[in-house]
Design an enzyme around this catalytic site. Structure first.
Site, PDB file in Angstrom:
ATOM      1  N   GLU A   1       0.813  -1.225   0.000  1.00  0.00           N
ATOM      2  CA  GLU A   1       0.000   0.000   0.000  1.00  0.00           C
ATOM      3  C   GLU A   1       0.842   1.270   0.000  1.00  0.00           C
ATOM      4  O   GLU A   1       0.522   2.221  -0.697  1.00  0.00           O
ATOM      5  CB  GLU A   1      -0.941   0.024   1.213  1.00  0.00           C
TER       6      GLU A   1
ATOM      7  N   HIS B   1     -11.473  -3.599   9.175  1.00  0.00           N
ATOM      8  CA  HIS B   1     -12.115  -3.253   7.914  1.00  0.00           C
ATOM      9  C   HIS B   1     -13.233  -2.234   8.104  1.00  0.00           C
ATOM     10  O   HIS B   1     -14.073  -2.085   7.236  1.00  0.00           O
ATOM     11  CB  HIS B   1     -12.693  -4.519   7.259  1.00  0.00           C
TER      12      HIS B   1
END
Lengths: 357, 368, 326
Positions: C60, C129
């Site tokens: 990322e 999440h």
């Protein structure tokens, strides 16, 4: 399968005395090219000395010297095309000067003025990267842009040995390898990351072999041999431009200076070890080669020292005579268009600065 | 300070010119590190450091000719003051001036905190209300806007009060009437010396008004400005202006011309009760064809009043006053009743108005 | 015009942007053939090819870092970070580089990139999440932060974000990807960044929110209306730069403010809004400012997730508390 050349077969053309030990590359057969390189090394060191002196007298901010490592960035820049992109760490002053960054711009940057990064010359080059090892992904992005546009250009990213421990470095090499982008990663392997010696930075025998994990070629070069550095870089850049992907070059050198002007390496480093590395420094061997070949002499040396000294001195005077930017500047460049909330702060800052004046 | 002198350069050379310094004051150097470059006859020579150490002071400048053995720099002696950082500069603490210990200030116990939001505080300031005197009714013992308003009205402070009910209606109606009607007024006095002491005043006024309408029915008509038409009304529905604490009410006495005085009295009493008890229906206030205002019950002689469209006239009656009048060949004191007739000059002429008024006065001046 | 859900609206905006500007690229994990784990990039790889839609290795920070290099060279990269829980590692690249590239080069190099990522809870997902990191990003000078609350606004704001010359972090409420449906005119019209949207005018109390919380806020407004309390609901939409003027104007009329956000209370954007109102509109305030937020804990695992999230009843209660000050 990527190959890595280790210490035993490290790329080297000149030994520490300036005697030829490898094959002279094509460009080096032209003495003018060697003289250009030598002059660049001397200019870099002259600038470096002046920068340290300015810092010591309170006229420059903290400065990272490149003493002893000049050949790494000069050799790399000499191998690059003007429309390649250079992404330095913060010790590549010689390479920046070769590529057209001015002495005054360097003084402005280290003197704490953002205008030093607004290079008039190499418009695409990145400024120094202070968060160590966070710029290799930028080099991948730049090289990817070249690949997507089908341009025969390459990016060169210089990192220190310490930076090779960073996750961003590993990620970038990996992505570069997957996408086969025209990027060359050059390690200024100067054996010290502030006070952490190379042996404590990585258990890998060489840093060049980190290329294996990324599936790209890696090799070492004597970082104090500017001819060898340029030759290796030329080959790596040619490969990149021809679509053969990225590579990792470890330029083995030694940090003869403190980490920065605020650091005192004698706290953690044995002076005797430093002394032992002085004979291998990059300027002397090339000067010896040139002198032995009849291309250099005392008068030329003196003339060059004076010329570099004058140029550096003049740039320093211009820098010192440059007034700081107005208060508004920092606000005006934060966004393309200043949002209302920031415009208010800008006015407040201007008013406070005027009140204090 | 340990000095470093220019070493013997060999070949019998006694001095050299300094071409450049490679180090700066404050630098840490190691043995064999080049310190400066000097020019001899034969070459530019690097002069290495004999030792490790920190450069204290450079003693010669570029361009100077220095003799062999002359001091060119000084090394620092003793411990090198280190910066304590690797970037920037850490400023040192300044020795704090010793200050005389301050006597602990004695604090008076603070007044209990008044809790009110800024909007409420601003309002209180506007109204001149002292928050410490207000009883809070809001959450957390806080003073609300309503608390401030209430405090202000108790103080007699001028509280802008939103008009409601009859007063709101009056404001709207009067404004409209003023805008539309072409007001004109004719005034006179009725000699009511002939009245008995307990004359039913209202009854006489109603009778007189009916007489006026008979003489000039146009004063009982309805005027429509839009069509510029005047409609005579078959009945006289008399609006009676009544003052009350809740404002002005004008309830309507229906068809007074055909009712008896007793019936007027009954209606009037019912109306007055209705106003007092606030039990009047909206229908009771609608449909007046002409209005009577006996403001003289309170004060005032003659007045120009407001005609309420579609009416075209309002008769105002003032306070009875004893006045000197001609009586025969002399002067006598007679009770005089001021009457004022305001009319809508869009529909009514001065002549009509004057004739109406003469009929009213003539009726008032009769004995009973 | 067609009725789309929020993720379809994002997809439509990406398609439109890529059709109009050859410099717009999409990159991220699984964005290519798979069309993105939430199908936000569905069909783009097939339509625009592997030179414009790039599947990245799992890294990322480098997705953000590579975007910076691409942007400096004149591309307009739209990077997808699969979940905001994984975006924290991008903060280094965004904060240390993207946000300041223009300023430190005095405009010589710029960074017109978008970092988009699904944010917020309520999807019964595994831990990490369900993050709401908007305040962390909004604290970074030199970038913009946007969180849409409806398909039409997602479409228009994303187009503006892609066209913006500076870095934009675009947080998409995961919970609304399918749950929010609405008419979206796929006409390429961008919605301006830096502007609040008044979703419901009202005279008694101002309720501001953004993202997935907007629906519950509007429901609360309906409930309050039944008791003759008229709430004015503002969708902040752009969290940085914040449209203070619209908020001040609303509070100036109502005198009462309730701020609703899913992110934890302390140092959330509610604190910023409250501070601005207290600084500039304090004489309008009839009642204390209320914040209805997540707690200063992690989002609990899914079995007890529901109690963490601010709900309609909490918003109604907060509004009523402000109405007690009359």
């Amino acid at each position: 399968m990527a190959s890595v050349q280790g210490h035993n077969s490290i790329n080297r053309v000149l030994d520490i005395d300036g005697k030829l030990v490898g094959t002279m590359p094509e460009f080096a057969r032209n003495p003018d090219e060697l003289l250009k390189l030598y002059r660049a090394l001397v200019l870099t060191r002259t600038f470096d000395t002046k920068a340290v002196a300015l810092q010591r007298t309170g006229r420059l901010g903290t400065y990272a010297s490149s003493l002893g490592q000049e050949a790494v960035s000069v050799g790399a820049a000499a191998a690059m095309q003007p429309d390649d992109v250079f992404l330095p760490s913060f010790r590549e002053h010689g390479g920046q000067l070769w590529r057209g960054v001015t002495l005054k711009e360097l003084f402005l940057y280290w003197g704490g003025d953002e205008r030093g990064n607004d290079f008039a010359g190499p418009r695409g080059d990145f400024p120094n990267c202070v968060p160590v090892g966070s710029h290799p992904p930028h080099a991948v992005g730049v090289a990817l842009a070249f690949r997507l546009r089908g341009e025969p250009r390459a990016s060169v990213c210089v990192i220190g040995d310490g930076a090779t421990s960073k996750g961003d470095f590993a990620e970038a090499l990996n992505m570069a390898g997957v996408w086969q982008v025209p990027a060359v990663f050059l390690i200024n392997s100067n054996a010290w990351a502030i006070s952490v010696p190379r042996a404590k930075q990585s258990a890998a025998k060489t840093l060049a072999q980190k290329a294996v994990a990324a599936g790209i070629p890696g090799e070492q070069v004597d970082g104090n041999d500017v001819i060898a550095v340029r030759a290796v870089m030329e080959r790596a850049l040619a490969q990149a431009r021809q679509g053969h992907g990225p590579s990792l070059i470890e330029a083995v050198t030694y940090r003869l200076c403190d980490h920065t002007t605020s650091d005192d390496a004698s706290r953690y480093r044995d002076d005797a070890e430093v002394s032992r590395h002085w004979p291998a420094e990059p300027l002397v061997r090339l000067r010896n080669l040139l002198t032995a070949a009849g291309h250099w002499d005392k008068d030329k040396e003196e003339a060059l020292l004076h010329k570099c000294s004058n140029a550096v001195e003049q740039a320093a005077q211009e820098y010192l005579a440059t007034p700081p930017q107005p208060v508004a500047a920092n606000f005006d460049y934060t966004y393309a268009e200043t949002p209302a909330e920031l415009a208010e702060q800008r006015e407040t800052a201007i008013a406070l600065a005027q009140g204090a004046a | 300070m340990k000095t470093f002198a220019l070493p013997d350069l060999g070949e019998g050379l006694q001095e050299a010119e300094i071409v450049s310094w490679h180090v700066a004051e404050g630098d840490h150097v190691v043995a064999d590190q080049p310190l400066l470059a000097v020019e001899t006859e034969k070459a530019v020579v690097e002069i290495p450091s004999p030792q490790a150490g920190h450069i204290g002071k450079l003693l010669a400048k570029v361009g100077e000719h220095v003799k062999v053995g002359a001091p060119v720099l000084e090394f620092e002696e003793g411990a090198h003051a280190e910066s304590g950082t690797v970037v920037g500069q850490l400023a040192e603490a300044r020795a704090a001036p010793t200050a005389a210990p301050r006597a602990a200030a004695s604090f008076a116990p603070s007044a209990p905190t008044v809790r009110a939001t800024p909007a409420v505080r601003a309002r209180a300031r506007e109204l001149g209300v002292d928050l410490s005197s207000v009883t809070p009714s809001g959450p957390g013992n806080s003073i609300t806007l309503a608390d401030v308003q209430a405090a202000a009205s108790h103080l007699g402070a001028k509280v802008p009060e939103t008009l409601r009910g009859a007063r709101r209606t009056m404001a709207a109606n009067m404004a409209r009437a003023w805008r539309e009607v072409a007001h004109a007024t004719v005034q006179d006095d009725a000699d009511i010396e002939a009245w008995s002491p307990d004359e039913d005043v209202t009854g006489r006024l109603v009778r007189a008004l009916i007489a006026g309408c008979k003489a000039e029915p146009a004063l009982n008509a309805s005027f429509d400005a839009g069509s510029l038409s005047l409609r005579e009304n078959p009945t006289i529905n008399l609006g009676l202006a009544i003052d009350s604490p809740d404002g002005l009410f004008v309830p309507v006495l229906r068809d007074v011309a055909r009712a008896t005085p007793q019936e007027w009295r009954r209606q009037i009493d019912a109306i007055k009760r209705g106003v007092k008890e606030r039990s009047l229906a909206p229908a009771d206030l609608r449909g007046a064809t002409i209005t009577l205002s006996n403001f003289g019950l309170i004060a005032g002689r003659h007045a120009s009043l407001i005609v309420m469209p579609p009416q075209v006239a309002i008769l105002g009656v003032g306070r009875t006053v004893a006045q000197a009048v001609q009586s025969g060949n002399g002067i006598a004191l007679h009770r005089m009743l001021p009457v004022s007739l305001t009319f809508d000059h869009r529909a009514v002429t001065g002549g009509m108005a004057a004739r109406f008024l003469r009929a009213v006065i003539t009726d008032l001046e009769t004995a009973g | 015009m067609s009725e789309l859900n929020l993720v379809q609206a994002v997809n439509a905006a990406l398609k439109r942007a890529m059709s109009e500007d050859a410099d717009v690229l999409v990159l991220g994990e699984d964005v290519g053939i798979d069309g993105g784990v939430f199908r936000a990039t569905e069909g783009l790889f097939q339509q625009f090819g592997e030179q414009r839609v790039l599947d990245t290795p799992l890294a990322e920070a480098s997705i953000a870092g590579v975007s910076i290099g691409l942007a400096a060279q004149g591309f307009r990269p739209v990077a997808e970070i699969q979940f905001t829980g994984f975006a924290y590692t991008c903060i280094d690249q965004i904060l240390n580089h993207a946000s300041r590239l223009r300023s430190r080069t005095r405009g010589r190099l710029t960074c017109p990139m978008v970092l988009r990522s699904p944010a917020g809870g309520g999807i019964k997902a595994v831990e990490h999440h369900s993050e709401s990191p908007e305040a962390m990003f909004a604290h970074i000078p030199g970038i913009k932060v946007v969180m849409p609350s409806s398909p039409a606004r997602a479409y228009g704001l994303l187009l503006s974000a892609i066209r913006d010359p500076d870095p934009v972090v675009f947080l998409e409420p995961t919970r609304l990807y399918h749950a929010a449906r609405g008419e979206v005119a796929d006409n390429g019209a961008g919605l301006p960044l830096g502007r609040c949207v008044t979703l419901r005018p009202g005279r008694d109390v101002t309720i501001v929110s953004w993202g997935a919380m907007i629906k519950g806020t509007l429901d609360a407004a309906d409930q309050l209306a039944a008791d003759n309390i008229e709430a004015e609901v503002l969708d902040i939409a752009t969290l940085k730069p914040l449209d203070s003027a619209t908020i001040f104007d609303s509070v100036g009329r109502t005198g009462r403010l309730v701020i609703v956000h899913e992110a934890p209370m302390s140092c959330g954007i509610g604190a910023e809004i409250a501070a601005r109102v207290a600084g500039r509109a304090i004489t309008s305030l009839l009642a204390p400012i209320e914040r209805v937020t997540g707690y200063d804990t992690m989002m609990p695992y899914l079995r007890t997730e529901a109690y963490y999230m601010p709900n309609t009843a909490a918003v109604v209660a907060a509004a009523r508390r402000t109405m007690a000050y009359t």
